[in-house]
Design an enzyme around this catalytic site. Structure first.
Site, PDB file in Angstrom:
ATOM      1  N   GLY A  15     -26.823 -20.941   8.651  1.00 35.36           N
ATOM      2  CA  GLY A  15     -27.074 -21.801   7.485  1.00 35.36           C
ATOM      3  C   GLY A  15     -26.766 -23.245   7.816  1.00 35.36           C
ATOM      4  O   GLY A  15     -25.778 -23.525   8.498  1.00 35.36           O
ATOM      5  N   ARG A  25     -25.597 -36.174  16.504  1.00 35.42           N
ATOM      6  CA  ARG A  25     -25.568 -37.582  16.944  1.00 35.42           C
ATOM      7  C   ARG A  25     -24.436 -37.824  17.940  1.00 35.42           C
ATOM      8  O   ARG A  25     -24.610 -38.474  18.978  1.00 35.42           O
ATOM      9  CB  ARG A  25     -25.404 -38.479  15.709  1.00 35.42           C
ATOM     10  CG  ARG A  25     -25.137 -39.935  15.995  1.00 35.42           C
ATOM     11  CD  ARG A  25     -24.995 -40.662  14.660  1.00 35.42           C
ATOM     12  NE  ARG A  25     -24.630 -42.062  14.806  1.00 35.42           N
ATOM     13  CZ  ARG A  25     -23.378 -42.507  14.884  1.00 35.42           C
ATOM     14  NH1 ARG A  25     -22.366 -41.651  14.857  1.00 35.42           N
ATOM     15  NH2 ARG A  25     -23.144 -43.792  15.003  1.00 35.42           N
ATOM     16  N   ALA A  26     -23.264 -37.238  17.622  1.00 34.09           N
ATOM     17  CA  ALA A  26     -22.102 -37.459  18.486  1.00 34.09           C
ATOM     18  C   ALA A  26     -22.303 -36.800  19.851  1.00 34.09           C
ATOM     19  O   ALA A  26     -21.979 -37.391  20.886  1.00 34.09           O
ATOM     20  CB  ALA A  26     -20.844 -36.910  17.806  1.00 34.09           C
ATOM     21  N   ARG A  29     -24.943 -38.941  21.799  1.00 29.18           N
ATOM     22  CA  ARG A  29     -24.532 -40.284  22.244  1.00 29.18           C
ATOM     23  C   ARG A  29     -23.336 -40.241  23.196  1.00 29.18           C
ATOM     24  O   ARG A  29     -23.266 -41.042  24.133  1.00 29.18           O
ATOM     25  CB  ARG A  29     -24.270 -41.172  21.027  1.00 29.18           C
ATOM     26  CG  ARG A  29     -25.591 -41.437  20.301  1.00 29.18           C
ATOM     27  CD  ARG A  29     -25.542 -42.607  19.386  1.00 29.18           C
ATOM     28  NE  ARG A  29     -26.888 -42.944  18.931  1.00 29.18           N
ATOM     29  CZ  ARG A  29     -27.141 -43.724  17.894  1.00 29.18           C
ATOM     30  NH1 ARG A  29     -26.151 -44.251  17.203  1.00 29.18           N
ATOM     31  NH2 ARG A  29     -28.389 -44.001  17.558  1.00 29.18           N
ATOM     32  N   ARG A  76     -32.211 -18.251  11.441  1.00 31.00           N
ATOM     33  CA  ARG A  76     -31.486 -17.010  11.689  1.00 31.00           C
ATOM     34  C   ARG A  76     -32.442 -16.152  12.501  1.00 31.00           C
ATOM     35  O   ARG A  76     -33.508 -15.782  12.016  1.00 31.00           O
ATOM     36  CB  ARG A  76     -31.097 -16.347  10.370  1.00 31.00           C
ATOM     37  CG  ARG A  76     -30.086 -17.198   9.579  1.00 31.00           C
ATOM     38  CD  ARG A  76     -29.218 -16.360   8.692  1.00 31.00           C
ATOM     39  NE  ARG A  76     -28.104 -17.144   8.178  1.00 31.00           N
ATOM     40  CZ  ARG A  76     -28.145 -17.825   7.019  1.00 31.00           C
ATOM     41  NH1 ARG A  76     -29.225 -17.781   6.274  1.00 31.00           N
ATOM     42  NH2 ARG A  76     -27.094 -18.498   6.621  1.00 31.00           N
ATOM     43  N   ASP A 107     -19.727 -18.233  12.590  1.00 29.13           N
ATOM     44  CA  ASP A 107     -19.276 -17.250  13.583  1.00 29.13           C
ATOM     45  C   ASP A 107     -20.404 -16.351  14.083  1.00 29.13           C
ATOM     46  O   ASP A 107     -20.320 -15.823  15.192  1.00 29.13           O
ATOM     47  CB  ASP A 107     -18.051 -16.460  13.105  1.00 29.13           C
ATOM     48  CG  ASP A 107     -18.254 -15.803  11.770  1.00 29.13           C
ATOM     49  OD1 ASP A 107     -19.370 -15.917  11.210  1.00 29.13           O
ATOM     50  OD2 ASP A 107     -17.306 -15.165  11.283  1.00 29.13           O
ATOM     51  N   SER A 109     -23.283 -17.575  14.874  1.00 23.00           N
ATOM     52  CA  SER A 109     -23.791 -18.406  15.978  1.00 23.00           C
ATOM     53  C   SER A 109     -22.852 -18.346  17.179  1.00 23.00           C
ATOM     54  O   SER A 109     -23.288 -18.409  18.333  1.00 23.00           O
ATOM     55  CB  SER A 109     -23.943 -19.852  15.507  1.00 23.00           C
ATOM     56  OG  SER A 109     -24.765 -19.886  14.364  1.00 23.00           O
ATOM     57  N   THR A 129     -20.352 -24.778   9.060  1.00 18.85           N
ATOM     58  CA  THR A 129     -20.703 -23.891   7.951  1.00 18.85           C
ATOM     59  C   THR A 129     -19.979 -24.344   6.696  1.00 18.85           C
ATOM     60  O   THR A 129     -18.813 -24.750   6.771  1.00 18.85           O
ATOM     61  CB  THR A 129     -20.343 -22.417   8.247  1.00 18.85           C
ATOM     62  OG1 THR A 129     -20.472 -21.665   7.021  1.00 18.85           O
ATOM     63  CG2 THR A 129     -18.942 -22.211   8.762  1.00 18.85           C
ATOM     64  N   ASP A 131     -18.989 -22.398   4.518  1.00 22.28           N
ATOM     65  CA  ASP A 131     -18.187 -21.273   4.012  1.00 22.28           C
ATOM     66  C   ASP A 131     -16.699 -21.335   4.371  1.00 22.28           C
ATOM     67  O   ASP A 131     -15.900 -20.607   3.787  1.00 22.28           O
ATOM     68  CB  ASP A 131     -18.750 -19.944   4.545  1.00 22.28           C
ATOM     69  CG  ASP A 131     -20.180 -19.703   4.114  1.00 22.28           C
ATOM     70  OD1 ASP A 131     -20.603 -20.278   3.095  1.00 22.28           O
ATOM     71  OD2 ASP A 131     -20.893 -18.936   4.800  1.00 22.28           O
ATOM     72  N   ASP A 133     -15.232 -20.026   6.782  1.00 23.83           N
ATOM     73  CA  ASP A 133     -14.813 -18.643   7.039  1.00 23.83           C
ATOM     74  C   ASP A 133     -14.595 -18.355   8.524  1.00 23.83           C
ATOM     75  O   ASP A 133     -14.733 -17.223   8.974  1.00 23.83           O
ATOM     76  CB  ASP A 133     -15.856 -17.663   6.456  1.00 23.83           C
ATOM     77  CG  ASP A 133     -17.238 -17.872   7.056  1.00 23.83           C
ATOM     78  OD1 ASP A 133     -17.461 -18.907   7.738  1.00 23.83           O
ATOM     79  OD2 ASP A 133     -18.106 -17.013   6.853  1.00 23.83           O
ATOM     80  N   ARG A 166     -17.778 -22.080 -25.349  1.00 22.68           N
ATOM     81  CA  ARG A 166     -18.311 -20.913 -24.642  1.00 22.68           C
ATOM     82  C   ARG A 166     -17.435 -20.510 -23.462  1.00 22.68           C
ATOM     83  O   ARG A 166     -16.589 -21.287 -23.015  1.00 22.68           O
ATOM     84  CB  ARG A 166     -19.695 -21.244 -24.066  1.00 22.68           C
ATOM     85  CG  ARG A 166     -20.781 -21.196 -25.086  1.00 22.68           C
ATOM     86  CD  ARG A 166     -22.092 -21.622 -24.464  1.00 22.68           C
ATOM     87  NE  ARG A 166     -23.168 -21.464 -25.430  1.00 22.68           N
ATOM     88  CZ  ARG A 166     -24.325 -22.112 -25.382  1.00 22.68           C
ATOM     89  NH1 ARG A 166     -24.564 -22.962 -24.404  1.00 22.68           N
ATOM     90  NH2 ARG A 166     -25.252 -21.893 -26.279  1.00 22.68           N
ATOM     91  N   ARG A 175     -20.733 -16.616   1.107  1.00 22.81           N
ATOM     92  CA  ARG A 175     -21.024 -15.313   1.734  1.00 22.81           C
ATOM     93  C   ARG A 175     -19.885 -14.346   1.453  1.00 22.81           C
ATOM     94  O   ARG A 175     -19.515 -14.162   0.309  1.00 22.81           O
ATOM     95  CB  ARG A 175     -21.248 -15.503   3.242  1.00 22.81           C
ATOM     96  CG  ARG A 175     -22.176 -14.433   3.815  1.00 22.81           C
ATOM     97  CD  ARG A 175     -22.342 -14.579   5.286  1.00 22.81           C
ATOM     98  NE  ARG A 175     -23.475 -15.404   5.630  1.00 22.81           N
ATOM     99  CZ  ARG A 175     -23.906 -15.581   6.867  1.00 22.81           C
ATOM    100  NH1 ARG A 175     -23.294 -15.013   7.881  1.00 22.81           N
ATOM    101  NH2 ARG A 175     -24.945 -16.322   7.108  1.00 22.81           N
ATOM    102  N   ALA A 190     -10.201 -23.914 -13.285  1.00 19.66           N
ATOM    103  CA  ALA A 190     -10.794 -22.701 -13.867  1.00 19.66           C
ATOM    104  C   ALA A 190      -9.720 -21.725 -14.348  1.00 19.66           C
ATOM    105  O   ALA A 190      -8.678 -21.582 -13.711  1.00 19.66           O
ATOM    106  CB  ALA A 190     -11.672 -22.015 -12.824  1.00 19.66           C
ATOM    107  N   HIS A 220     -12.804 -23.486 -24.096  1.00 18.67           N
ATOM    108  CA  HIS A 220     -13.768 -22.910 -23.141  1.00 18.67           C
ATOM    109  C   HIS A 220     -12.995 -21.940 -22.251  1.00 18.67           C
ATOM    110  O   HIS A 220     -11.749 -21.917 -22.286  1.00 18.67           O
ATOM    111  CB  HIS A 220     -14.419 -23.999 -22.281  1.00 18.67           C
ATOM    112  CG  HIS A 220     -13.451 -24.646 -21.340  1.00 18.67           C
ATOM    113  ND1 HIS A 220     -13.079 -25.955 -21.447  1.00 18.67           N
ATOM    114  CD2 HIS A 220     -12.729 -24.143 -20.299  1.00 18.67           C
ATOM    115  CE1 HIS A 220     -12.195 -26.232 -20.513  1.00 18.67           C
ATOM    116  NE2 HIS A 220     -11.964 -25.148 -19.801  1.00 18.67           N
ATOM    117  N   ARG A 248     -22.246 -17.810 -20.668  1.00 13.34           N
ATOM    118  CA  ARG A 248     -23.417 -18.185 -19.862  1.00 13.34           C
ATOM    119  C   ARG A 248     -23.054 -18.107 -18.381  1.00 13.34           C
ATOM    120  O   ARG A 248     -21.932 -18.448 -17.994  1.00 13.34           O
ATOM    121  CB  ARG A 248     -23.838 -19.622 -20.161  1.00 13.34           C
ATOM    122  CG  ARG A 248     -24.298 -19.851 -21.585  1.00 13.34           C
ATOM    123  CD  ARG A 248     -25.703 -19.280 -21.805  1.00 13.34           C
ATOM    124  NE  ARG A 248     -26.245 -19.676 -23.088  1.00 13.34           N
ATOM    125  CZ  ARG A 248     -26.122 -18.972 -24.217  1.00 13.34           C
ATOM    126  NH1 ARG A 248     -25.451 -17.834 -24.215  1.00 13.34           N
ATOM    127  NH2 ARG A 248     -26.662 -19.414 -25.337  1.00 13.34           N
TER     128      ARG A 248
END
Ligand code: ADP
Ligand code: F6P
Length: 325
Positions: A15, A25-26, A29, A76, A107, A109, A129, A131, A133, A166, A175, A190, A220, A248
């Site tokens: 992803g 770029r790094a 260069r 992928r 991971d 990759s 990534t 994630d 992870d 709500r 993932r 939250a 809420h 929702r």
């Protein structure tokens, strides 16, 4: 003594993640500054198998540091799970005189890099990534941008959720990992956060929690649901039926992967990209770059892939306390 590296390749895989362009770029260069020839492999391992390999110069990475996505594209590639294609990819590297491949990805990759290594191609990998992870590093390129994008979107959902009194369930990416969810849980205040690392949660407890919150005067109830738990829409229907409170569900989806990278992502990506080239010049073989306790580090590829990442239980506990006292 390792032979001097003359030509390297860079690819992005899995992803995409904001900051991948800064990393490309790094690499380009830093390599050019050390007199190393550099080529870009397009579309990850798929492009390697199709020999989509183009020379890169300083200008080819102009104007990309602020852009999300990856100019090299990503893919992928399922074929690359098979031995015959891994052999073919290694042969293509040899045909193009590529001494090492810099892999920017997650991971999955890294496992691809291990397969190139198994066919005698040197690799240096770096964590790209959203994630977060990857066990061998505290930081992955793209996480900071993604989590800020999600946080800003959730702030907006929170406004309307409060106006309508709500309950809102917001599903974020990650993932099988709950890091984006945990960070949004804390950053957005939250009331509940659902993580795949704690898969066996009790939905009735959430229902009770929403009803208690309403009695205490909460206007809420925000639930951050990690993609690894999923089913946000059906959960919203069940919660509305059980609480009588309008509920929702919003799935934030791929917006979390795009956008201009934050300063943090650009700086980590730039440092890691340059470090990949410097490691190759020092003769490093099969290393994975990361960050540990604020320091840039590098780890053996096999050791990195064998590591396990754990959830920060303290952060999870304070997330709940701070929103619900
Ligand atoms: P990420 O790198 O973000 O974790 P994926 O898990 O999708 O993303 O992996 C990206 C690509 O890496 C896969 O499409 C495949 O080409 C390659 N890859 C993943 N796992 C393996 C494996 N076990 N062996 C060889 N290549 C792999
Ligand atoms: O690994 C990054 C990621 O965005 C995950 O959070 C998510 O599960 C997956 O990729 C989505 O992949 P795709 O772009 O194939 O839908």
């Amino acid at each position: 003594m390792a032979e001097k590296v003359k030509k390297i390749a860079v690819l992005t895989s899995g992803g995409d993640a904001p900051g991948m362009n800064a990393a490309i770029r790094a690499v380009v260069r830093q390599a050019l500054s050390k007199g190393i020839e550099i080529v870009g492999i397009h579309r990850g391992y798929a492009g390697l198998l199709d020999e989509e390999i183009t020379p890169m110069d300083a200008h080819s990475v102009s104007d990309i540091i602020s852009r999300g996505g990856t100019i090299l594209q990503t893919a992928r590639c399922l074929e690359f799970l098979q031995e015959e294609y891994q052999q073919k990819a290694a042969d293509i590297c040899r045909k193009h005189n590529i001494d090492a491949v810099v892999v920017i990805g997650g991971d999955g990759s890294y496992k691809g890099a291990r397969n190139l290594r198994n066919h005698d191609i040197n690799t240096i990998s770096m964590p790209g990534t959203i994630d977060l992870d990857i066990a061998s590093t505290d930081y992955t390129i793209g996480f900071d941008t993604a989590v800020n994008t999600a946080m800003e979107a959730i702030d907006k959902i929170r406004d309307t959720s409060t106006s309508h009194e709500r309950c809102s369930i917001v599903e974020v990416m990650g993932r099988g990992a709950g890091y984006i969810a945990l960070w949004c849980g804390i950053a957005n205040g939250a009331e509940d956060v659902l993580l795949p690392e704690h898969y066996n949660f009790d939905e009735q407890e959430i229902v009770n929690h929403i009803i208690e919150g309403r009695k205490k005067g909460k206007q809420h109830h925000l639930i951050i649901n990690a993609e690894g738990i999923g089913h946000s829409s059906s959960m919203a229907k069940r919660i509305e039926a059980a609480t009588g409170i309008e509920t929702r569900a919003t799935i934030l989806g791929h917006m979390q992967r795009g956008g201009s990278p934050t300063a943090r992502d650009r700086v980590y990506a730039s440092t890691m990209g340059a470090m990949a080239v410097d490691l190759l010049l020092e003769g490093a073989q099969q290393r994975v770059i990361g960050v540990r306790n604020g320091q840039y580090i590098h780890t053996d590829l096999d050791e990195a892939l064998a590591m396990q990442k754990s959830m920060d239980e303290y952060q999870l506990s304070i997330c709940k306390t701070l929103a619900n006292i």
